[in-house]
Design a protein around this motif. Sequence first.
Motif, PDB file in Angstrom:
ATOM      1  N   ALA A 157       0.847  -1.202   0.000  1.00 41.71           N
ATOM      2  CA  ALA A 157       0.000   0.000   0.000  1.00 41.71           C
ATOM      3  C   ALA A 157       0.879   1.249   0.000  1.00 41.71           C
ATOM      4  O   ALA A 157       1.916   1.285   0.666  1.00 41.71           O
ATOM      5  N   PRO A 158       0.469   2.278  -0.737  1.00 42.24           N
ATOM      6  CA  PRO A 158       1.237   3.525  -0.729  1.00 42.24           C
ATOM      7  C   PRO A 158       1.314   4.083   0.695  1.00 42.24           C
ATOM      8  O   PRO A 158       0.372   3.942   1.477  1.00 42.24           O
ATOM      9  N   ILE A 159       2.448   4.708   1.001  1.00 44.77           N
ATOM     10  CA  ILE A 159       2.618   5.259   2.346  1.00 44.77           C
ATOM     11  C   ILE A 159       1.883   6.587   2.422  1.00 44.77           C
ATOM     12  O   ILE A 159       2.119   7.478   1.608  1.00 44.77           O
ATOM     13  N   ASP A 160       1.008   6.691   3.399  1.00 40.63           N
ATOM     14  CA  ASP A 160       0.187   7.889   3.534  1.00 40.63           C
ATOM     15  C   ASP A 160       0.874   8.865   4.489  1.00 40.63           C
ATOM     16  O   ASP A 160       0.754   8.759   5.710  1.00 40.63           O
ATOM     17  N   ALA A 161       1.602   9.829   3.900  1.00 36.83           N
ATOM     18  CA  ALA A 161       2.383  10.762   4.717  1.00 36.83           C
ATOM     19  C   ALA A 161       1.497  11.703   5.521  1.00 36.83           C
ATOM     20  O   ALA A 161       1.943  12.314   6.480  1.00 36.83           O
ATOM     21  N   SER A 162       0.218  11.805   5.156  1.00 40.64           N
ATOM     22  CA  SER A 162      -0.658  12.722   5.876  1.00 40.64           C
ATOM     23  C   SER A 162      -1.214  12.084   7.149  1.00 40.64           C
ATOM     24  O   SER A 162      -1.762  12.762   8.004  1.00 40.64           O
ATOM     25  N   SER A 163      -1.058  10.771   7.267  1.00 45.17           N
ATOM     26  CA  SER A 163      -1.576  10.094   8.451  1.00 45.17           C
ATOM     27  C   SER A 163      -0.470   9.901   9.485  1.00 45.17           C
ATOM     28  O   SER A 163       0.522   9.210   9.235  1.00 45.17           O
ATOM     29  N   HIS A 164      -0.635  10.523  10.629  1.00 45.26           N
ATOM     30  CA  HIS A 164       0.363  10.445  11.688  1.00 45.26           C
ATOM     31  C   HIS A 164       0.566   8.992  12.131  1.00 45.26           C
ATOM     32  O   HIS A 164       1.685   8.526  12.311  1.00 45.26           O
ATOM     33  N   ARG A 165      -0.533   8.283  12.247  1.00 44.11           N
ATOM     34  CA  ARG A 165      -0.468   6.883  12.697  1.00 44.11           C
ATOM     35  C   ARG A 165       0.276   6.006  11.697  1.00 44.11           C
ATOM     36  O   ARG A 165       1.128   5.202  12.040  1.00 44.11           O
ATOM     37  N   ASN A 166      -0.061   6.254  10.439  1.00 48.67           N
ATOM     38  CA  ASN A 166       0.572   5.520   9.352  1.00 48.67           C
ATOM     39  C   ASN A 166       2.092   5.750   9.341  1.00 48.67           C
ATOM     40  O   ASN A 166       2.884   4.817   9.242  1.00 48.67           O
ATOM     41  N   MET A 167       2.492   7.003   9.483  1.00 51.98           N
ATOM     42  CA  MET A 167       3.911   7.348   9.452  1.00 51.98           C
ATOM     43  C   MET A 167       4.644   6.795  10.672  1.00 51.98           C
ATOM     44  O   MET A 167       5.777   6.361  10.576  1.00 51.98           O
ATOM     45  N   ARG A 168       3.983   6.807  11.820  1.00 50.30           N
ATOM     46  CA  ARG A 168       4.613   6.285  13.023  1.00 50.30           C
ATOM     47  C   ARG A 168       4.865   4.776  12.880  1.00 50.30           C
ATOM     48  O   ARG A 168       5.935   4.276  13.209  1.00 50.30           O
TER      49      ARG A 168
END
Length: 303
Positions: free
Chosen positions: A71-82
Amino acid sequence: MPEALLEMRDVSKTFAAPGRQVHAARSVSLALNAGRTLALVGESGSGKTTCARLIMREYAPDSGELLFRGAPIDASSHRNMRAYRQAVQMIFQDPFASLNPAHTIGYHLGRPLRLYGHGRSRAERQAAIAALLEQVKLDPELVGRFPHELSGGQRQRISIARALAVGPEVLVADEPTSMLDVSVRLGILNLLNDMKRGLGLAVLYITHDIATARYVAEDIMVMYAGQVVEWGPTESVLGQPAHPYTRLLLSAVPDPDRPYSAGVGVGAELADIDRIRREAAAPQPLAEEVHPGHFVRPIPARV
Ligand SMILES: Nc1ncnc2c1ncn2[C@@H]1O[C@H](COP(=O)(O)OP(=O)(O)OP(=O)(O)O)[C@@H](O)[C@H]1O
Ligand SMILES: [Mg+2]
């Protein structure tokens, strides 16, 4: 092959330098898989660290995308980036600069454990720190020491332990042995192999030393002037190098298993290799599969 843990798809990054553009990464695609190491080799300035920084999300790609577990990395999601930052850990070239001289080894390893919620109580954390030190084959007694009291090799082991503390799935190691004494390099490479096999980590091993790639990596990619010029299974690429630049790299390596003639004829191809750099902004020729899974990008035709 199972779905890659981490993928770069046609990722490009260009930097503006005085009077010119530096094509540091040109449409780079790569895949990292659990329990496997991919070696990224190439001379200084070929774009290896740029790829590492793109993966670490220190740079945003100009084009192309990064995928984690498909899945593409969602840089706008804090949880995703963490979650991504936890899963993808980096080991740097300089074990001297990467540890804070004011803090003990215990602090360096305790901090990521605390931040990522491993080991809730102090006693649990102390046990986890001791286990990490054992994992990287260091004496747990080192916990109270400061970085300057350790050798370069020991410090690099601490950097690896710190990366492991958060429970990563991917390890990006950028020239992890190049600043170390030759006598301790093999130990670090063995440790990377242990992490790959024992913990099933996906490893990106960056080096300008093509000889070490054979020792740690199942797959290899050769970079030149921001472009991946040849890639495939390490045995195939190093055993039957198809690109003149790969042959050039190999000709610089003394290897008892290879006849010296491996580098013969390279001189005549140097001008061709140089053309790749000079025509760095031109469209790249499509890659050709020369052996199963082993691809080479032809040199652009002379104009
Ligand atoms: N932040 C930046 N700003 C401008 N140019 C950069 C930047 N980072 C890298 N470059 C340029 O991009 C090119 C690739 O650099 P990169 O650091 O990726 O090479 P490398 O393969 O890691 O080299 P080395 O083996 O010396 O570490 C070089 O020409 C470099 O000068
Ligand atoms: Mg670099």
